[in-house]
Design an enzyme around this catalytic site. Structure first.
Site, PDB file in Angstrom:
ATOM      1  N   THR A   1       0.554  35.022  41.536  1.00  0.00           N
ATOM      2  CA  THR A   1       1.801  35.769  41.337  1.00  0.00           C
ATOM      3  C   THR A   1       1.553  37.269  41.367  1.00  0.00           C
ATOM      4  O   THR A   1       2.428  38.044  41.750  1.00  0.00           O
ATOM      5  CB  THR A   1       2.430  35.356  39.986  1.00  0.00           C
TER       6      THR A   1
ATOM      7  N   SER B   1      -2.372  29.575  42.708  1.00  0.00           N
ATOM      8  CA  SER B   1      -3.529  28.951  42.048  1.00  0.00           C
ATOM      9  C   SER B   1      -3.235  27.560  41.515  1.00  0.00           C
ATOM     10  O   SER B   1      -4.152  26.843  41.121  1.00  0.00           O
ATOM     11  CB  SER B   1      -4.095  29.849  40.948  1.00  0.00           C
TER      12      SER B   1
ATOM     13  N   THR C   1      -2.126  32.675  37.538  1.00  0.00           N
ATOM     14  CA  THR C   1      -2.323  32.358  36.117  1.00  0.00           C
ATOM     15  C   THR C   1      -2.468  30.860  35.855  1.00  0.00           C
ATOM     16  O   THR C   1      -3.040  30.464  34.850  1.00  0.00           O
ATOM     17  CB  THR C   1      -1.143  32.878  35.261  1.00  0.00           C
TER      18      THR C   1
HETATM   19  N1  ASP Z   1       1.821  29.666  40.356  1.00  0.00           N
HETATM   20  C1  ASP Z   1       1.237  30.988  40.181  1.00  0.00           C
HETATM   21  C2  ASP Z   1      -0.254  30.877  40.423  1.00  0.00           C
HETATM   22  O1  ASP Z   1      -0.941  30.363  39.591  1.00  0.00           O
HETATM   23  C3  ASP Z   1       1.534  31.465  38.816  1.00  0.00           C
HETATM   24  C4  ASP Z   1       0.976  32.823  38.483  1.00  0.00           C
HETATM   25  O2  ASP Z   1       0.109  33.363  39.115  1.00  0.00           O
HETATM   26  O3  ASP Z   1       1.460  33.367  37.454  1.00  0.00           O
HETATM   27  O4  ASP Z   1      -0.732  31.305  41.447  1.00  0.00           O
END
Ligand code: ASP
Length: 320
Positions: free
Chosen positions: A13, A59, A92
């Site tokens: 993100t 991720s 995340t």
């Molecule tokens: N779905 C995203 C990821 O993990 C969530 C984020 O980065 O906050 O790439």
């Protein structure tokens, strides 16, 4: 010689783009290159920084092949005398898993600082730029070493991290140990010593291609749990299973029965706790092996490394 900090982009993100600035959810993750993330932070322009892109992943789709690629790239960068430290931008969702994997497999005598963001880069008040600046600050701190995570104004040990919230900006915790330090106006205030590398023995040997890694899965124990889930995993070739037990690692009788069948079939089964804090304390007689303080995703990585190590040793014995 002025030593460089390298920013390695993997997506997430932090590199996400939404159509509207107020949209925190409906965005495309991993859309921006790390150079663009660094360009959004004026304070970074004066620093000896180099950016490179390793992957462009949401991720939640992280995979073992990317972990191997990242570990190899980071090891090569850390070996270079002109590299002071490395920052990894990441999503995340599986940040805690990548952090734990690297903590157990990468000799980080220099800082490897992971960072991420809960809001896309296009948000009205995006958190990525400050997190990236904080991560670079940590990577450039004298004496810094080990796999750590800079997020939300706090510094976490890679070994302790866990995502606790799916939306809030302070989404992470460090388990019972709390944060390693805080970042305040561009300065790191450290509470404890830098993490020491406790490398898994599997880290010392080459691994087979990620496509040939043993399958290790997580099953959650809950009211009405069905042993058929464990039986199905064994049928699908699972080599290891971590049961995310209730409370202090207790396992539903249906799952326990299936776990015993799995063990009889040669599958390694361990139990962790689905509670976000505390892990599993003690081991009553006859219980499945405990993962102690590890969270279920950490316990999965640990079992995976154990199996890789044991299989490697077996192969070496056969060929010697
Ligand atoms: N779905 C995203 C990821 O993990 C969530 C984020 O980065 O906050 O790439």
């Amino acid at each position: 010689m002025q030593r460089t900090i390298v920013v390695v982009g993997t997506g997430g993100t932090i590199a996400g783009v939404a159509a509207r600035a107020e949209d925190h959810v409906g965005y495309e993750a991993a859309a921006l290159a790390p150079e663009a993330l660094a360009a959004a932070v004026p304070a970074l322009a004066a620093l000896p920084l180099r950016c490179e892109s390793l992957a462009r992943l949401d991720s939640s789709d992280m995979d073992h092949a990317t972990w191997c690629l990242l570990r190899r790239r980071l090891a090569a960068l850390l070996r270079r005398p002109q590299v002071r430290g490395v920052v990894v931008t990441h999503g995340t969702d599986t940040l805690e898993e990548t952090a734990y994997f690297l903590h157990r497999t990468l000799r980080a005598s220099k800082p490897v600082v992971l960072t991420a963001a809960m809001r896309p880069a296009t948000a009205l008040s995006a958190d990525g730029p400050q997190n990236l600046l904080d991560a670079v600050t940590v990577a450039g701190t004298d004496g810094a070493r080990g796999v750590v995570v800079a997020f939300g104004g706090r510094l976490w040990c890679g070994a302790d991290l866990r995502k606790l919230h799916g939306y809030r900006l302070d989404a992470f915790g460090g388990g019972d140990g709390g944060p390693l330090g805080v970042l305040e106006d561009g300065r790191l205030r450290l509470f404890r010593a830098w993490p020491k590398a406790t490398l898994h023995p599997a880290a010392a040997r080459p691994w087979p291609d990620a496509a040939r890694w043993p399958a290790v899965d997580i099953v959650t124990s809950h009211a009405g749990a069905r042993g058929a889930v464990v039986d199905a995993l064994v049928g699908a070739g699972a080599a290891g299973i971590v049961i995310a037990g209730t409370g202090n690692g207790s396992v539903h009788a249906e799952l326990l029965g299936a776990a015993r069948r799995a063990e009889a079939a040669g599958v390694r089964v361990r139990r962790a706790s689905r509670c976000p804090l505390g892990g599993v304390v003690g081991a009553p007689p006859g219980a499945l092996p405990s993962c102690g303080a590890l969270t279920p995703p950490q316990a999965r990585i640990e079992l995976l490394l154990d199996l890789l190590h044991e299989r490697g040793a077996l192969r070496r014995r056969r060929t010697s």
